[in-house]
Design an enzyme around this catalytic site. Sequence first.
Site, PDB file in Angstrom:
ATOM      1  N   SER A 114       0.306  -8.067   5.633  1.00  6.48           N
ATOM      2  CA  SER A 114       0.768  -6.616   6.264  1.00  6.48           C
ATOM      3  C   SER A 114       1.469  -7.053   7.484  1.00  6.48           C
ATOM      4  O   SER A 114       2.431  -6.194   8.104  1.00  6.48           O
ATOM      5  CB  SER A 114      -0.229  -5.572   6.077  1.00  6.48           C
ATOM      6  OG  SER A 114      -1.499  -6.278   6.910  1.00  6.48           O
ATOM      7  N   HIS A 155       1.261  -3.889  -0.370  1.00  6.66           N
ATOM      8  CA  HIS A 155       2.886  -4.129   0.072  1.00  6.66           C
ATOM      9  C   HIS A 155       3.564  -4.569  -0.992  1.00  6.66           C
ATOM     10  O   HIS A 155       4.729  -4.846  -0.665  1.00  6.66           O
ATOM     11  CB  HIS A 155       2.965  -4.832   1.472  1.00  6.66           C
ATOM     12  CG  HIS A 155       2.172  -4.415   2.440  1.00  6.66           C
ATOM     13  ND1 HIS A 155       2.729  -3.309   3.405  1.00  6.66           N
ATOM     14  CD2 HIS A 155       0.828  -4.631   3.158  1.00  6.66           C
ATOM     15  CE1 HIS A 155       2.075  -2.863   4.228  1.00  6.66           C
ATOM     16  NE2 HIS A 155       0.848  -3.491   4.165  1.00  6.66           N
ATOM     17  N   LYS A 212       2.343   3.849   0.350  1.00  5.03           N
ATOM     18  CA  LYS A 212       3.425   2.920   0.712  1.00  5.03           C
ATOM     19  C   LYS A 212       4.673   2.824  -0.117  1.00  5.03           C
ATOM     20  O   LYS A 212       5.321   4.148  -0.108  1.00  5.03           O
ATOM     21  CB  LYS A 212       2.942   1.466   0.997  1.00  5.03           C
ATOM     22  CG  LYS A 212       1.916   1.489   1.963  1.00  5.03           C
ATOM     23  CD  LYS A 212       1.036   0.149   2.390  1.00  5.03           C
ATOM     24  CE  LYS A 212       0.534   0.580   3.611  1.00  5.03           C
ATOM     25  NZ  LYS A 212      -0.991  -0.025   3.620  1.00  5.03           N
TER      26      LYS A 212
HETATM   27  C1  LIG Z   1      -2.311  -0.129   4.173  1.00  6.38           C
HETATM   28  C2  LIG Z   1      -3.162  -0.968   3.543  1.00  6.38           C
HETATM   29  C3  LIG Z   1      -4.462  -0.392   3.102  1.00  6.38           C
HETATM   30  C4  LIG Z   1      -4.953   0.758   3.302  1.00  6.38           C
HETATM   31  O1  LIG Z   1      -4.537   1.643   2.175  1.00  6.38           O
HETATM   32  P1  LIG Z   1      -4.498   3.281   2.715  1.00  6.38           P
HETATM   33  O2  LIG Z   1      -4.297   3.783   1.253  1.00  6.38           O
HETATM   34  O3  LIG Z   1      -3.671   3.625   3.646  1.00  6.38           O
HETATM   35  O4  LIG Z   1      -5.995   3.545   3.160  1.00  6.38           O
HETATM   36  C5  LIG Z   1      -5.274  -1.550   2.339  1.00  6.38           C
HETATM   37  N1  LIG Z   1      -4.723  -2.987   2.457  1.00  6.38           N
HETATM   38  C6  LIG Z   1      -3.594  -3.162   2.856  1.00  6.38           C
HETATM   39  C7  LIG Z   1      -3.222  -4.799   2.725  1.00  6.38           C
HETATM   40  C8  LIG Z   1      -2.580  -2.120   3.538  1.00  6.38           C
HETATM   41  O5  LIG Z   1      -1.670  -2.450   4.131  1.00  6.38           O
END
Ligand SMILES: *Cc1c(COP(=O)(O)O)cnc(C)c1O
Length: 401
Positions: free
Chosen positions: A181, A209, A241
Site C-alpha cells: 500500500s 489495492h 478502494k
Molecule cells: C485499506 C486496506 C485495508 C483495510 O481495508 P478497510 O476496508 O479500509 O478497513 C486492508 N489491507 C490493505 C492492504 C489496505 O490497503
Amino acid sequence: MSTVLNQRLEAALRQRRDQHLYRRRRQVEHLGGAWLRVDRRDCRNFCSNDYLGLAAHPQVARAMAGALERWHAGSGAAHLITGHTVEHEALEEELADFVGRPRALLFSTGYMANMGTINALAGPMDRVLEDRLNHASLLDGGWLCRGAMERYQHADTGDLAARLDHGEAEHNLVVTDTVFSMDGDVAPLADLAALAAERDATLMVDDAHGVGVLGPEGGGAVLEAGLDTDAVPVYVGTLGKALGTFGAFVAGSEPLIEYLIQRARTYVYTTAPPPAVAAATRAALRIVREEGWRRQRLDTLVRRFQNGLRALGLPASPSRTPIQPLVVGEPAEALRLARALEEEGLLITAIRPPTVPAGTARLRVTLSAAHCEADVDALLEALGRHLAGGVDTGAATVASP
Ligand SMILES: *Cc1c(COP(=O)(O)O)cnc(C)c1O
C-alpha cells in the site's frame, strides 16, 4: 485520576509533535471527480484510493438510494441472526465469480476481514509468517492471534523459505499484501504460492489495492498471476478502494467460507453492513467488469506520470500500479513538500513513520481514472519546481524505496 492520564497523554502527544509525527484530520468536501475542497481551497486529490473513479459514480449512488427506499437504512442484526439479506447474498455470489473463487464472504471492513480471518485460521500451535511491509490490519491480525508471529524480509522468498524450514508450528500461514500500500510494488505471488505448496503452508493474500485494478476485468492480482484457489486458498479483497463503496470480502473454498462463518469473530459478533451498501457495490462491480477503459486510462496516466518524472530528472518509482510514492526521507521534509503543494491546490498526504519505516517518509501519490492528463501535468510541473529547488534534501535525495 483523569489528571494522571491526561499528563501521560499530553507528554506522549508533545513528543509526537516534536518529531513531526503528529497527525490531524482534515475536513473535506468531495466536489466530484478528483476534486476536493479543503480549508476553502479547491484541490486536485492525489491521495484517494478511489482508483477507478467510482465513489462518485451516479449509477452507484442511485443503486444505494434505490436500496435505501426498498430495504431501509440498517441491517438490524449480525449476519448470523437476521442481518444477512438477499442483497448481501447476491453480492457474495457476484464477488466470488469476479475473483474466480467458489465462494465469498462479506465483512464490514478490510481491517475486520484480516483480523478475523487470521485469528480463525491460526491457533496456539500455529505460526503466522508475514511480509514486514504488510498492511497494519494484517500485522495486527498476526500479533493478536494465539499463534506465533514472525515477519520476513520484504518480498524475500529466500528469507521466508529459511523460516519455514525452522520452527515447530503445526501449521504455517503465510500472509502478504498483493500490492503494497505504501510502495505500490506487487508481491512475487507465483513464487510465494509455489513455496507455500512445497512446505505445506497456506497462503493468504490481501488484494486491497489490486482488486478492480489488476487482472482480467479487474479481477485482481491473483487472477493476473494465473493462480487458482489451491495455489492461493485465502483471498481478501476490499470494497472501499477501487470499488468505490465500503466493506470487504474473503474468497476461497466452500469449507474455508463455512469455517469463517463459524469462527471469524469479527464476522460473527458484528452488525451486518446496510443492505444499501451491498446494492451500491453490486452496481460498482458491474461497472468495473464492463468498463475496461477505466483501467486503460489509469495505465496511461501512470506511464505519463513516470515519464514526466524522468523528464524532470526525478527518479520514478518502479511501481506499475496507481500507487506512485516519492520517498523524501525525513518527516519534516515530507510535510514541507505536502504543504507547499497544497497551497497550489495539489493534495498529497505526507506518509510518515510508523506507517512507513523510519527514514522513508514520502509523498504517496495515487492516480485515478477520475484524473485527466492535465491533472497529472499540473502535478509534474509543481514537483519539478519544488523538488529541483530542494532546500535541505533536494532532488538528489529523492529515491525509490
Ligand atoms: C485499506 C486496506 C485495508 C483495510 O481495508 P478497510 O476496508 O479500509 O478497513 C486492508 N489491507 C490493505 C492492504 C489496505 O490497503
